[in-house]
Design an enzyme around this catalytic site. Structure first.
Site, mmCIF file in Angstrom:
data_model
loop_
_atom_site.group_PDB
_atom_site.id
_atom_site.type_symbol
_atom_site.label_atom_id
_atom_site.label_comp_id
_atom_site.label_asym_id
_atom_site.label_seq_id
_atom_site.Cartn_x
_atom_site.Cartn_y
_atom_site.Cartn_z
ATOM 1 N N ARG A 27 0.783 -1.246 -0.001
ATOM 2 C CA ARG A 27 -0.129 -0.022 0.009
ATOM 3 C C ARG A 27 0.765 1.313 -0.227
ATOM 4 O O ARG A 27 0.429 2.371 -0.038
ATOM 5 C CB ARG A 27 -0.970 -0.048 1.418
ATOM 6 C CG ARG A 27 -2.506 -0.262 1.049
ATOM 7 C CD ARG A 27 -3.118 -0.195 2.165
ATOM 8 N NE ARG A 27 -4.507 -0.343 2.297
ATOM 9 C CZ ARG A 27 -5.181 -1.245 2.291
ATOM 10 N NH1 ARG A 27 -4.947 -2.582 2.407
ATOM 11 N NH2 ARG A 27 -6.511 -1.020 2.562
ATOM 12 N N ARG A 57 -18.210 -3.816 8.782
ATOM 13 C CA ARG A 57 -16.791 -3.375 9.311
ATOM 14 C C ARG A 57 -16.885 -2.099 9.691
ATOM 15 O O ARG A 57 -17.550 -1.116 9.190
ATOM 16 C CB ARG A 57 -15.875 -3.456 8.104
ATOM 17 C CG ARG A 57 -15.194 -4.795 7.928
ATOM 18 C CD ARG A 57 -14.605 -5.008 6.640
ATOM 19 N NE ARG A 57 -13.490 -3.954 6.537
ATOM 20 C CZ ARG A 57 -12.471 -3.780 5.671
ATOM 21 N NH1 ARG A 57 -12.360 -4.876 4.717
ATOM 22 N NH2 ARG A 57 -11.654 -2.886 5.366
HETATM 23 P P1 AMP Z 1 -8.484 -3.785 3.645
HETATM 24 O O1 AMP Z 1 -8.878 -4.744 4.301
HETATM 25 O O2 AMP Z 1 -7.412 -4.083 3.001
HETATM 26 O O3 AMP Z 1 -9.257 -2.648 3.275
HETATM 27 O O4 AMP Z 1 -7.481 -3.145 5.228
HETATM 28 C C1 AMP Z 1 -8.267 -2.609 6.226
HETATM 29 C C2 AMP Z 1 -7.235 -1.629 6.970
HETATM 30 O O5 AMP Z 1 -6.258 -2.488 7.425
HETATM 31 C C3 AMP Z 1 -6.725 -0.574 6.429
HETATM 32 O O6 AMP Z 1 -7.420 0.527 6.250
HETATM 33 C C4 AMP Z 1 -5.441 -0.257 7.041
HETATM 34 O O7 AMP Z 1 -5.580 0.327 8.184
HETATM 35 C C5 AMP Z 1 -5.152 -1.962 7.463
HETATM 36 N N1 AMP Z 1 -4.075 -2.361 6.392
HETATM 37 C C6 AMP Z 1 -4.298 -3.378 5.465
HETATM 38 N N2 AMP Z 1 -3.464 -3.551 4.782
HETATM 39 C C7 AMP Z 1 -2.197 -2.716 5.019
HETATM 40 C C8 AMP Z 1 -0.872 -2.353 4.356
HETATM 41 N N3 AMP Z 1 -0.643 -3.044 3.457
HETATM 42 N N4 AMP Z 1 -0.486 -1.306 4.889
HETATM 43 C C9 AMP Z 1 -0.798 -0.737 5.978
HETATM 44 N N5 AMP Z 1 -1.832 -0.623 6.624
HETATM 45 C C10 AMP Z 1 -2.895 -1.669 5.908
#
Ligand code: AMP
Length: 210
Positions: free
Chosen positions: A90, A157
């Protein structure tokens, strides 16, 4: 067929949905940092407690934490035919760290306009047990409130609630959008329209990973 694939694209662009199909239909191992962090939060681990403070506001968990977590997962997998990275990298720093671990074959960028992303995220419902995702209007579960696959009670969520969604999109633009440039320069990007029927998009996905 491409074996190491990064799914790019803003939150709500369909990375989880397409990644899940790549896993179930083509046998890729899907590694989702978001799913790993949510599991850690549920289990009340130290990682979970730390991650929650960032996730609740839609901020990114610090690079060193995420990179360490991902390296452990990749090494624990051993030799597998292919990996789909969903929600990782990310940041450019995370992409550079991934390049040190393995050779990314393709970055698949799902393109979706902001108003559609907001509509998708705020009406998304998730399964806490098997991580399947639904949409109240476009992809509702067969039985209201219950996961089709495992029967668990679906939930919204915290970070899919209105207030956090806008921040997540801003965080995406600032930190993650530069990865489109990063993988374009590396000659590894494929951008697909992420709007439309899930199966039709999956057909396009299959074409570009051949
Ligand atoms: P997601 O399910 O991929 O939308 O991730 C949910 C949350 O997890 C994000 O908003 C971040 O707070 C954290 N997160 C997930 N993947 C990452 C990553 N690669 N780097 C930093 N934070 C992450």
């Amino acid at each position: 067929m491409k074996s190491m694939i990064v799914l790019l694209g803003p939150p709500g662009s369909g990375k989880g949905t397409q990644g899940e199909k790549l896993g179930t239909e083509l046998g890729y191992v899907r590694l989702s940092t978001g799913d790993m962090l949510r599991e850690a939060v549920r289990n009340g681990t130290e990682l979970g407690k730390l991650a929650k403070t960032y996730m609740d506001s839609g901020a990114l968990v610090p690079n060193d934490v995420i990179i360490g977590l991902m390296k452990d997962k990749i090494n624990a997998l051993g030799k597998v035919p292919g990996i789909i990275f969903d929600g990782f990298p990310r940041t450019v720093e995370q992409a550079e760290a991934l390049d040190k671990e393995l050779n990314v074959d393709l970055a698949l960028n799902l393109d979706v306009a902001d108003d559609i992303l907001i509509e998708r995220l705020t009406k998304r419902r998730s399964c806490p047990d098997c991580q399947a995702v639904y949409h109240l209007v476009y992809n509702p579960p067969k039985c209201e409130g219950k996961c089709d696959k495992c029967g668990a009670e679906l939930y919204q969520r915290d970070d899919d609630k209105d207030a956090t969604v806008k921040n997540r999109l801003e965080v995406y633009r600032k930190n993650t959008l530069p990865l489109v440039d990063y993988y374009t320069k590396a000659g590894k990007i494929a951008t697909l329209n992420g709007v439309g029927d899930i199966n039709a998009i999956f057909e396009e996905v299959k074409k570009v990973i051949q």
